[in-house]
Scaffold this motif. Structure first.
Motif, PDB file in Angstrom:
ATOM      1  N   ALA A  76      -3.714   5.334  -3.931  1.00 38.89           N
ATOM      2  CA  ALA A  76      -4.461   4.704  -2.854  1.00 38.89           C
ATOM      3  C   ALA A  76      -5.848   5.334  -2.796  1.00 38.89           C
ATOM      4  O   ALA A  76      -5.975   6.548  -2.633  1.00 38.89           O
TER       5      ALA A  76
ATOM      6  N   GLN B  58       0.836  -1.197   0.000  1.00 42.34           N
ATOM      7  CA  GLN B  58       0.000   0.000   0.000  1.00 42.34           C
ATOM      8  C   GLN B  58       0.876   1.253   0.000  1.00 42.34           C
ATOM      9  O   GLN B  58       2.064   1.214   0.327  1.00 42.34           O
TER      10      GLN B  58
ATOM     11  N   THR C  89      -4.645  -0.013  -3.183  1.00 47.90           N
ATOM     12  CA  THR C  89      -3.583   0.719  -3.873  1.00 47.90           C
ATOM     13  C   THR C  89      -3.264   0.030  -5.192  1.00 47.90           C
ATOM     14  O   THR C  89      -3.202  -1.193  -5.271  1.00 47.90           O
TER      15      THR C  89
END
Length: 441
Positions: A232, A40, A190
């Motif tokens: 993200a 992420q 993400t």
């Protein structure tokens, strides 16, 4: 990250430091199983960078040499709030943008170069070894089930959200600590893209911020090493971003501003979106326990874990490690002969005080989501939120206000900086509905 930084501090106080890691670590900057959010987007706040640089001088240069992107916040970043675009004329601070695996790998490389530091991989800590006064070591187990005992003058648990410290304390007869949970039911996903060739935008990164309770979704688009963007997307209250191609792209189009969706329209995806749902704010109140074992401390996410959306995790872990260093130096002054009596309990109390501010930043915002657990905001909290909304609105047209707000966000200044006369005056004459017509470039 908490464990790597803690080991660096311990190396200043002990001749031998052993880091026990469950994973078999990659040679380079690759994601690994033990960091489930490693794929992420990560944001390293300015205060966290300062702390890491103090422990590893020149580390920022290492990160830049490995491909990290230097950003000026807010000059290089489109920060789109419900009140409008944060004034990019503010001075703000310099930030380094890189993937989590690269941040970790550069720190680990510097740590392992120190004499007296040993990194043991592929072994899991299964239990603590203790006598009547406290912890004297631990037991590890490899993947084949073979156990080994390790003696230690001090054991530091930095094993993150999966820490077994509460169970170990209970087993040793010290009682069970209280756990506080505040869950905004937020999830994020993400996806990595190649930055389009010939991009002519006057910005390097973009943030479209959610504003609970009215707006539950947001998105961050940041450059990282290798000529890539990491996007993200996040949503609270069950409004979670999908990971399929069409669903992820459609969610980006739902953001309160089209900037990010327009940016990725011509960008090449470099893989599928990866979801993560471990976002509950969680705090173990170790500092309130009536008894605490000597020679055992817990820090990082193992004590206090935040909703990652606020980007506080690595920085707060670094501040916790600074606290450990301060306690060890104070212990040396109290006991020049090297005794550790009282250190562990004293550290847990001081760490709890240091975690108050980031915990408040995260949970005060998250309790505004109707689905979140925890106490509803009272009158005082609602007045505070109203003031902060005005400050954010003033930051869209006043660079001096934006500068203070950005520095507080980067944890360089305490929130009391928002009470400076100029900020108060600007907030007083700004309506939260006064949206300045300043479209992003």
């Amino acid at each position: 990250m908490a464990g790597l930084l803690a080991a660096r501090v311990l190396a200043d106080h002990f001749p031998q430091v052993t880091v026990v890691e469950r994973d078999e670590l990659p040679d380079g900057a690759d994601a690994r199983r033990g960091v489930p959010h490693g794929r992420q987007l990560h944001v390293l706040l300015a205060r966290g960078r300062q702390s890491i640089e103090a422990l590893f001088p020149g580390w920022g240069g290492d990160l830049l040499a490995a491909g990290a992107v230097l950003l000026q916040l807010p000059g290089d970043v489109q920060m789109l709030t419900p009140a409008g675009l944060v004034d990019r004329r503010a001075v703000g601070f310099e930030a380094l943008s890189a993937s989590r695996p690269l941040i970790e790998a550069t720190v680990r490389r510097r740590l392992c170069a120190l004499s007296g530091v040993t990194l043991v991989t592929g072994r899991q800590v299964t239990r603590l070894r203790a006598d009547d006064r406290g912890v004297v070591g631990l037991v590890t187990r490899d993947r084949d089930g073979a156990e080994a005992e390790v003696d230690a003058d001090l054991v530091v648990d930095a094993s993150g959200r999966g820490s077994r410290a509460p169970a170990w304390l209970t087993e040793l007869g010290y009682g069970t600590p209280r756990l506080i949970l505040i869950d905004p039911q937020l999830a994020y996903a993400t996806r990595t893209y190649r930055v389009p060739e010939g991009l002519t935008a006057d910005w390097k990164a973009a943030m479209v911020l959610a504003q609970p309770p009215s707006s539950r979704i947001g998105g961050y688009l940041y450059p990282v090493e290798g000529g890539r963007w990491m996007l993200a997307l996040m949503g609270a209250g069950g409004d979670h971003p999908p990971t399929d191609d069409a669903g992820f792209t459609a969610f980006a189009r739902r953001l309160p501003h089209p900037l990010i969706a327009e940016a990725i329209a011509d960008a090449e995806p470099l893989g599928p979106a990866v979801a993560h749902r471990g976002t509950t704010n969680r705090r173990w109140e170790f500092h309130r326990m009536q008894r605490w074992p000597e020679r055992f401390v817990v820090l990082g996410d193992a004590v206090c874990a935040f909703n990652p959306v606020y980007g506080q995790g690595i920085t707060t872990a670094a501040l916790g490690v600074e606290t450990l260093d301060e306690c060890l130096r104070g212990q040396r002054r109290r006991f020049p002969e090297g005794g550790l009596d009282g250190l562990a309990a004293r550290f847990q109390r001081r760490l709890a005080r240091r975690n108050v501010l980031p915990w408040s930043v995260s949970t005060n915002q998250d309790t505004c989501f109707p689905a979140a657990g925890g106490a509803r905001p009272g009158v005082a909290a609602r007045l505070q939120y109203g003031f902060l909304d005005r400050v954010l609105a003033a930051a869209t047209w006043d660079p001096a206000v934006a500068d203070v707000d950005i520095r507080v966000y980067g944890m360089l200044d305490r929130p009391t900086a928002l009470l400076r006369p100029h900020v108060l005056a600007a907030a007083a004459r700004t309506s939260v509905t006064d949206r300045r017509e300043r479209r992003p470039g």
